[in-house]
Design an enzyme around this catalytic site. Sequence first.
Site, PDB file in Angstrom:
ATOM      1  N   LEU A 170       0.832  -1.200   0.000  1.00  0.00           N
ATOM      2  CA  LEU A 170       0.000   0.000   0.000  1.00  0.00           C
ATOM      3  C   LEU A 170       0.865   1.247   0.000  1.00  0.00           C
ATOM      4  O   LEU A 170       1.832   1.334   0.768  1.00  0.00           O
ATOM      5  CB  LEU A 170      -0.904   0.023   1.236  1.00  0.00           C
ATOM      6  CG  LEU A 170      -1.589   1.358   1.560  1.00  0.00           C
ATOM      7  CD1 LEU A 170      -2.649   1.675   0.500  1.00  0.00           C
ATOM      8  CD2 LEU A 170      -2.201   1.346   2.953  1.00  0.00           C
ATOM      9  N   SER A 171       0.508   2.228  -0.819  1.00  0.00           N
ATOM     10  CA  SER A 171       1.131   3.546  -0.781  1.00  0.00           C
ATOM     11  C   SER A 171       2.643   3.437  -0.965  1.00  0.00           C
ATOM     12  O   SER A 171       3.097   2.974  -2.006  1.00  0.00           O
ATOM     13  CB  SER A 171       0.752   4.250   0.523  1.00  0.00           C
ATOM     14  OG  SER A 171       1.042   5.628   0.466  1.00  0.00           O
ATOM     15  N   SER A 172       3.444   3.836   0.035  1.00  0.00           N
ATOM     16  CA  SER A 172       4.895   3.696  -0.126  1.00  0.00           C
ATOM     17  C   SER A 172       5.271   2.235  -0.295  1.00  0.00           C
ATOM     18  O   SER A 172       6.239   1.905  -0.970  1.00  0.00           O
ATOM     19  CB  SER A 172       5.642   4.305   1.061  1.00  0.00           C
ATOM     20  OG  SER A 172       5.686   3.444   2.172  1.00  0.00           O
TER      21      SER A 172
END
Length: 502
Positions: A170-172
């Site tokens: 997720l995300s980073s």
Amino acid sequence: MRRHRMHPFHRQAARAAICLVLCAPIGALAQTPVQAGPGAWSANQVWANDTTHGGALSGYYYWPATPPILDNKRALVLVLHGCAQTAGGDVINGSGDAGYNWKAVADQYGAVILAPNATGNVYGTHCWDWAATNHSRSYGHTAVLLDLINRFLSNPQYAIDPKQVYVAGLSSGGAKAMVLGCTAPEIFAGLGLSAAPPPGVTTSQIALVPSGYTATTAANACRAMAGTASDHFTTQVTGVIWGTSDYTVAQAYGPLDAAAMRQVYGGAWTQGAAVTVPGSGSNVEYTDANGKVRTSQITVTGLGHAWPAGTGGQNANFVNATRVNYPAFIMDFWFNKNLRVSQAPAPVMTACSASVSGSTVTVNGAASFAQGSITGYRVVLSGPSPVDDAAAGSGAAFSKAYANRADGSYGGSVRAIGSNGQTSSACALPAFQVGTGTPPPVFTCTTSTASNYAHVQAGRAHASGGYALANGSNQNMGLYNTFYTSTLAQTAQGYYIVGNCP
């Protein structure tokens, strides 16, 4: 011609893979059952020092008790948390096994899951170093994560298949998953990117795609990271997911990521029709010039900046449990679209029966296996004198007598074992009577409505080539996963048809 010098990581993994083949007796790999794990998340582990960001890579792993379903070897899935999250608090959510909701699919597919913590304090909120401008196999988080993968690949007790290694985040963590898939495409057969900024974007550009940045920009950055390993992109697949209410990472990065990977994979593409995914999702797949689905992109209505865990997730701290179950979807996508593993179907039982003479029960069975030979049959009888015989016979058909069975009612099943170690679905034996006593009950037709995965697990159907087939009738029920639901009618012992009772 320029010769690529193999990195030490790949030499070690290659030696381990060669030894697994050459150091075992002929045929042992196909026949030896894969070791069962504890079926629980491990305690916190410390794996490797990070000489770039400081500290040691730590985290958890899940080793299922269930067998693998593809090629008698386990898949390995690296799951990367987002900024302001931790592996223990969010990916696995402590002893509750909730968090990102990977436990159920790990059990379903017999896969090992890795949940590490980001080392150091990158970007001030314990992120992964996705925005670095000098990604390489020997730098920062990439180095320690590849080392972690190698630790599990080279340990034979886990029986990891080098062709079934995946990464998601997720995300980073999603952005880092993309970096890993680009840097080491020969290691990662599939990617799962959730709200992931692509390579070449800075930390100040995550909320809005910068002017002039396109899928081509991302594709060029990806190819540059791969270097001479770029030829392995021809067998990699990618899934992307994002929410329409995500105002942290620009929603436009979702389709851009998928388009970038298609450019990296190369060739012409055909866009499929949008298909509904349970939990407010809409999925579009793209097929390459060889007719293979290579990318999936899911838009989730109303999903904010969060990992889409589906029912069973923790529903807190950037984890959403009210919409798409992405672990279930992406595992199904990886396993059915994997281009590195032969998708050979399991053997199929074509007949089974039991006859009684005095106190002797004779069980007969037959099976077919297009990919090889039938190396064994397993007979299970339930009743006053139970039987569990894993060496009942071999070949296209068998017959075996079991003497001195006590009087009473019996039932049972027969399974076939193929030369590649795969096992067929059970062929149910009609109920029968030995000696005196109450005869078996008269059969009554019943119906069951469930996901195709649940039907297979309950013994009403079997999986073949990515599809679920009704036991007995062999009618095709659609894809073998948790998203497709069917109604089956059991019209005789061990015989099912699609639909309701006649």
